[in-house]
Design a protein around this motif. Structure first.
Motif, PDB file in Angstrom:
ATOM      1  N   ASN A 129       0.865  -1.173   0.000  1.00  0.00           N
ATOM      2  CA  ASN A 129       0.000   0.000   0.000  1.00  0.00           C
ATOM      3  C   ASN A 129       0.908   1.231   0.000  1.00  0.00           C
ATOM      4  N   SER A 130       0.356   2.364  -0.282  1.00  0.00           N
ATOM      5  CA  SER A 130       1.131   3.594  -0.447  1.00  0.00           C
ATOM      6  C   SER A 130       1.900   3.981   0.819  1.00  0.00           C
ATOM      7  N   THR A 131       1.277   3.816   1.978  1.00  0.00           N
ATOM      8  CA  THR A 131       1.919   4.181   3.237  1.00  0.00           C
ATOM      9  C   THR A 131       3.171   3.339   3.477  1.00  0.00           C
ATOM     10  N   ILE A 132       3.053   2.046   3.290  1.00  0.00           N
ATOM     11  CA  ILE A 132       4.186   1.142   3.492  1.00  0.00           C
ATOM     12  C   ILE A 132       5.267   1.434   2.445  1.00  0.00           C
ATOM     13  N   ALA A 133       4.861   1.652   1.201  1.00  0.00           N
ATOM     14  CA  ALA A 133       5.826   1.958   0.140  1.00  0.00           C
ATOM     15  C   ALA A 133       6.610   3.215   0.483  1.00  0.00           C
ATOM     16  N   ASN A 134       5.932   4.232   0.987  1.00  0.00           N
ATOM     17  CA  ASN A 134       6.614   5.479   1.363  1.00  0.00           C
ATOM     18  C   ASN A 134       7.683   5.225   2.429  1.00  0.00           C
ATOM     19  N   LYS A 135       7.355   4.398   3.411  1.00  0.00           N
ATOM     20  CA  LYS A 135       8.319   4.083   4.471  1.00  0.00           C
ATOM     21  C   LYS A 135       9.545   3.382   3.911  1.00  0.00           C
ATOM     22  N   TYR A 136       9.318   2.398   3.046  1.00  0.00           N
ATOM     23  CA  TYR A 136      10.439   1.681   2.444  1.00  0.00           C
ATOM     24  C   TYR A 136      11.273   2.601   1.549  1.00  0.00           C
ATOM     25  N   LEU A 137      10.608   3.413   0.740  1.00  0.00           N
ATOM     26  CA  LEU A 137      11.338   4.300  -0.169  1.00  0.00           C
ATOM     27  C   LEU A 137      12.177   5.312   0.604  1.00  0.00           C
ATOM     28  N   SER A 138      11.630   5.843   1.675  1.00  0.00           N
ATOM     29  CA  SER A 138      12.383   6.785   2.509  1.00  0.00           C
ATOM     30  C   SER A 138      13.614   6.115   3.098  1.00  0.00           C
ATOM     31  N   ARG A 139      13.416   4.932   3.624  1.00  0.00           N
ATOM     32  CA  ARG A 139      14.524   4.196   4.245  1.00  0.00           C
ATOM     33  C   ARG A 139      15.596   3.827   3.210  1.00  0.00           C
ATOM     34  N   LEU A 140      15.161   3.393   2.038  1.00  0.00           N
ATOM     35  CA  LEU A 140      16.117   3.030   0.987  1.00  0.00           C
ATOM     36  C   LEU A 140      16.881   4.253   0.485  1.00  0.00           C
ATOM     37  N   GLU A 141      16.214   5.407   0.443  1.00  0.00           N
ATOM     38  CA  GLU A 141      16.901   6.650   0.073  1.00  0.00           C
ATOM     39  C   GLU A 141      17.930   7.038   1.131  1.00  0.00           C
ATOM     40  N   GLU A 142      17.557   6.918   2.394  1.00  0.00           N
ATOM     41  CA  GLU A 142      18.493   7.228   3.494  1.00  0.00           C
ATOM     42  C   GLU A 142      19.752   6.379   3.394  1.00  0.00           C
ATOM     43  N   LYS A 143      19.572   5.121   3.018  1.00  0.00           N
ATOM     44  CA  LYS A 143      20.690   4.179   2.928  1.00  0.00           C
ATOM     45  C   LYS A 143      21.414   4.262   1.584  1.00  0.00           C
ATOM     46  N   LYS A 144      20.954   5.170   0.718  1.00  0.00           N
ATOM     47  CA  LYS A 144      21.555   5.382  -0.615  1.00  0.00           C
ATOM     48  C   LYS A 144      21.454   4.144  -1.516  1.00  0.00           C
ATOM     49  N   LEU A 145      20.385   3.365  -1.327  1.00  0.00           N
ATOM     50  CA  LEU A 145      20.151   2.202  -2.168  1.00  0.00           C
ATOM     51  C   LEU A 145      19.250   2.543  -3.351  1.00  0.00           C
ATOM     52  N   ILE A 146      18.566   3.668  -3.216  1.00  0.00           N
ATOM     53  CA  ILE A 146      17.651   4.134  -4.257  1.00  0.00           C
ATOM     54  C   ILE A 146      17.719   5.653  -4.266  1.00  0.00           C
ATOM     55  N   GLU A 147      17.496   6.256  -5.426  1.00  0.00           N
ATOM     56  CA  GLU A 147      17.452   7.712  -5.476  1.00  0.00           C
ATOM     57  C   GLU A 147      16.259   8.164  -6.305  1.00  0.00           C
ATOM     58  N   GLN A 148      15.752   9.314  -5.962  1.00  0.00           N
ATOM     59  CA  GLN A 148      14.597   9.864  -6.666  1.00  0.00           C
ATOM     60  C   GLN A 148      15.066  10.939  -7.617  1.00  0.00           C
ATOM     61  N   LYS A 149      14.666  10.801  -8.871  1.00  0.00           N
ATOM     62  CA  LYS A 149      14.967  11.787  -9.910  1.00  0.00           C
ATOM     63  C   LYS A 149      13.626  12.274 -10.447  1.00  0.00           C
ATOM     64  N   GLY A 150      13.192  13.424  -9.960  1.00  0.00           N
ATOM     65  CA  GLY A 150      11.845  13.900 -10.303  1.00  0.00           C
ATOM     66  C   GLY A 150      10.845  12.977  -9.636  1.00  0.00           C
ATOM     67  N   ASN A 151       9.963  12.374 -10.433  1.00  0.00           N
ATOM     68  CA  ASN A 151       8.982  11.450  -9.859  1.00  0.00           C
ATOM     69  C   ASN A 151       9.348   9.983 -10.144  1.00  0.00           C
ATOM     70  N   ILE A 152      10.606   9.768 -10.518  1.00  0.00           N
ATOM     71  CA  ILE A 152      11.096   8.429 -10.831  1.00  0.00           C
ATOM     72  C   ILE A 152      12.094   7.984  -9.757  1.00  0.00           C
ATOM     73  N   PHE A 153      11.953   6.746  -9.312  1.00  0.00           N
ATOM     74  CA  PHE A 153      12.892   6.159  -8.367  1.00  0.00           C
ATOM     75  C   PHE A 153      13.808   5.213  -9.129  1.00  0.00           C
ATOM     76  N   VAL A 154      15.113   5.318  -8.854  1.00  0.00           N
ATOM     77  CA  VAL A 154      16.105   4.504  -9.555  1.00  0.00           C
ATOM     78  C   VAL A 154      17.019   3.830  -8.530  1.00  0.00           C
ATOM     79  N   THR A 155      17.257   2.547  -8.733  1.00  0.00           N
ATOM     80  CA  THR A 155      18.184   1.811  -7.878  1.00  0.00           C
ATOM     81  C   THR A 155      19.599   2.295  -8.162  1.00  0.00           C
ATOM     82  N   THR A 156      20.345   2.606  -7.115  1.00  0.00           N
ATOM     83  CA  THR A 156      21.726   3.071  -7.268  1.00  0.00           C
ATOM     84  C   THR A 156      22.658   1.864  -7.465  1.00  0.00           C
TER      85      THR A 156
END
Length: 81
Positions: free
Chosen positions: A38-65
């Protein structure tokens, strides 16, 4: 749910799914549907993955680093099924 039994996925399973989906770039909606979250859980995971530099957001696109790709490969090798 499988024959009346709920099967919970581990955090690692969900993380690997998100990193796979975002490997070639994905919008949040694609990640939500592709990883069956669900969107809430996805947001939590995406935030955590961004903090850990495993994923980055470019505009409205998320890309695995590169770090995220390495993590996904190692985690996939360690998966016990």
């Amino acid at each position: 749910m499988l024959g009346g039994i709920t099967i919970r996925r581990s955090r690692l399973d969900i993380t690997i799914a998100i990193l796979k989906i975002a490997a070639s770039g994905a919008k949040k909606t694609q990640i939500v549907y592709g990883a069956n979250l669900n969107s809430t859980i996805a947001n939590k995971y995406l935030s955590r993955l961004e903090e850990k530099k495993l994923i980055e957001q470019k505009g409205n696109i998320f890309v695995t680093t590169d770090k995220g790709r390495s993590y996904k490969e190692m985690a996939s090798e360690l998966e016990i099924r």
